[in-house]
Design a protein around this motif. Structure first.
Motif, PDB file in Angstrom:
ATOM      1  N   LEU A 108      20.061   5.346  48.470  1.00 53.57           N
ATOM      2  CA  LEU A 108      20.848   6.527  48.115  1.00 53.57           C
ATOM      3  C   LEU A 108      22.101   6.644  48.979  1.00 53.57           C
ATOM      4  O   LEU A 108      23.157   7.069  48.498  1.00 53.57           O
ATOM      5  N   LYS A 109      21.999   6.213  50.247  1.00 52.35           N
ATOM      6  CA  LYS A 109      23.199   6.206  51.102  1.00 52.35           C
ATOM      7  C   LYS A 109      24.234   5.214  50.576  1.00 52.35           C
ATOM      8  O   LYS A 109      25.426   5.484  50.568  1.00 52.35           O
ATOM      9  N   VAL A 110      23.757   4.038  50.143  1.00 49.16           N
ATOM     10  CA  VAL A 110      24.659   3.013  49.613  1.00 49.16           C
ATOM     11  C   VAL A 110      25.341   3.538  48.354  1.00 49.16           C
ATOM     12  O   VAL A 110      26.552   3.419  48.166  1.00 49.16           O
ATOM     13  N   LYS A 111      24.545   4.151  47.477  1.00 50.91           N
ATOM     14  CA  LYS A 111      25.072   4.687  46.214  1.00 50.91           C
ATOM     15  C   LYS A 111      26.151   5.742  46.473  1.00 50.91           C
ATOM     16  O   LYS A 111      27.133   5.837  45.730  1.00 50.91           O
ATOM     17  N   LYS A 112      25.953   6.524  47.523  1.00 49.46           N
ATOM     18  CA  LYS A 112      26.930   7.566  47.866  1.00 49.46           C
ATOM     19  C   LYS A 112      28.249   6.926  48.326  1.00 49.46           C
ATOM     20  O   LYS A 112      29.326   7.361  47.927  1.00 49.46           O
ATOM     21  N   ALA A 113      28.123   5.879  49.134  1.00 44.60           N
ATOM     22  CA  ALA A 113      29.323   5.212  49.654  1.00 44.60           C
ATOM     23  C   ALA A 113      29.993   4.352  48.575  1.00 44.60           C
ATOM     24  O   ALA A 113      31.218   4.259  48.517  1.00 44.60           O
ATOM     25  N   TYR A 114      29.202   3.728  47.726  1.00 41.67           N
ATOM     26  CA  TYR A 114      29.701   2.860  46.654  1.00 41.67           C
ATOM     27  C   TYR A 114      29.069   3.323  45.335  1.00 41.67           C
ATOM     28  O   TYR A 114      28.024   2.811  44.928  1.00 41.67           O
ATOM     29  N   PRO A 115      29.700   4.267  44.653  1.00 40.72           N
ATOM     30  CA  PRO A 115      29.049   4.882  43.485  1.00 40.72           C
ATOM     31  C   PRO A 115      28.712   3.909  42.351  1.00 40.72           C
ATOM     32  O   PRO A 115      27.880   4.227  41.521  1.00 40.72           O
ATOM     33  N   ASP A 116      29.356   2.748  42.317  1.00 37.78           N
ATOM     34  CA  ASP A 116      29.008   1.838  41.226  1.00 37.78           C
ATOM     35  C   ASP A 116      27.902   0.843  41.602  1.00 37.78           C
ATOM     36  O   ASP A 116      27.706  -0.160  40.913  1.00 37.78           O
ATOM     37  N   THR A 117      27.168   1.161  42.665  1.00 34.25           N
ATOM     38  CA  THR A 117      26.003   0.339  43.025  1.00 34.25           C
ATOM     39  C   THR A 117      24.925   0.462  41.944  1.00 34.25           C
ATOM     40  O   THR A 117      24.676   1.541  41.437  1.00 34.25           O
ATOM     41  N   LEU A 118      24.330  -0.663  41.620  1.00 33.86           N
ATOM     42  CA  LEU A 118      23.262  -0.687  40.622  1.00 33.86           C
ATOM     43  C   LEU A 118      21.930  -0.596  41.360  1.00 33.86           C
ATOM     44  O   LEU A 118      21.652  -1.397  42.249  1.00 33.86           O
ATOM     45  N   LEU A 119      21.111   0.382  40.984  1.00 33.57           N
ATOM     46  CA  LEU A 119      19.831   0.571  41.682  1.00 33.57           C
ATOM     47  C   LEU A 119      18.664   0.098  40.818  1.00 33.57           C
ATOM     48  O   LEU A 119      18.462   0.589  39.718  1.00 33.57           O
TER      49      LEU A 119
END
Lengths: 207, 207
Positions: A108-119
């Motif tokens: 979730l931290k990564v997604k916040k910093a890089y919103p186009d991260t695929l989870l």
């Protein structure tokens, strides 16, 4: 389609086979790079620097925090763990799809910093099989198994934050599914704004 | 993963090859069904009822509107065109992924009625090639070509409403890409709430 690299996080219950899946993706396809975490924990026997981890002193790690060198980091027990930005950015720029194998808080931290991260979330086909895999090693006490299951319950609460769910029933199928998801993601409209813009300009020039 | 059928709309510029792509998907894989539109326009020579269209009288069509039997419908020139609900629902219930080949206004109406509809847009590799394909038939006047290009410009404005963009450069690659996107969509977290809920219940039962 878009060949800018995609940043992706692979999470999943302990015992779901994440490590094997990542290994399979790296071995079979040439579009992936695995991000190596940094940690202040001591290397175990046989662990090489830069393979499973980059080993850092507390001072080095805290300097990196100061310099904003991590996409995300956290402290577990007495050790720091973090994802260094530089390697990830370099690989994305090269067009590689970069895999981070981290748990939900980090994801979730990564997604916040890089919103186009695929989870991506990996699950075993059933809770019974998960329990079997966790106990099957035969080396863990009832307490350890119970605490792992409790953790799985907690992790399961966060699955809705993820984009895709893959069931690791057959390893081969699961690797192909994961690869298919990432290939498809390269076709998303969001990731192809440049091509769309170019088509519009070209079409208008004909009018 | 989720094997409830997915409703999808395939749109794209005239000349992008949508018809051939749909035919390819239907021939190669057994998970697809093509929705057949209803229309009040007169059948052309050789057109069978229920193949390209279900042919209806104006009265029949308007009765169907009254009965809320369409997912979407519109009037072009003097004819009605619409997507009957019944067939689509039946095929989705059977687990088929149902393809609607309609343009953007229709696509957006479908998305509004069925928010989990997957919207796919097909483009030729370049505007120059699109122009070539439109003129290449050699049977159209400059005016018709110009109006098709103008329409393409207009359609291109709506691409952001779509989920995925596929470039129809090589037909075979494009069919595989489309199929991959739909397969991946079956792994989306949104479409697998049932599996996730079940895993949670099972895990909790172990605690």
């Amino acid at each position: 389609m878009s060949r800018k690299g995609i940043l992706m996080v692979l999470s999943g219950f302990s015992g779901a086979g994440k490590g094997t899946l990542v290994k399979g993706l790296l071995e079979r396809y040439d579009n992936y790079a695995l991000s190596v975490s940094a940690t202040t924990r001591k290397p175990r026997a046989g662990e090489e620097d830069g393979k499973a981890y980059f080993f850092k002193t507390v001072e080095e790690f805290e300097n990196m925090i100061e310099e904003d060198s991590f996409i995300e980091y956290a402290k577990y027990v007495d050790n720091y763990y973090g994802t260094p930005k530089e390697y990830v950015q370099k690989k994305l720029d090269e067009g590689k799809d970069v895999i981070l194998e981290i748990e939900i808080q980090g994801a979730l931290k990564v997604k916040k910093a890089y919103p186009d991260t695929l989870l991506l979330f990996v699950m075993p086909p059933s809770a019974a099989l998960l329990r079997e895999r966790l106990t099957g090693r035969g080396t863990e006490s009832e307490d350890v198994i119970a605490s792992r299951l409790a953790r799985a319950v907690q992790e399961a609460e966060g699955i809705e934050e993820y984009d895709y769910l893959v069931i690791n029933d057959d390893l081969d199928t699961c690797i192909r599914e994961l690869h298919g998801i990432i290939q498809s993601e390269h076709c998303s409209v969001e990731r192809n704004q440049e091509i769309i813009g170019q088509m519009r300009r070209e079409l208008k020039a004909f009018e």
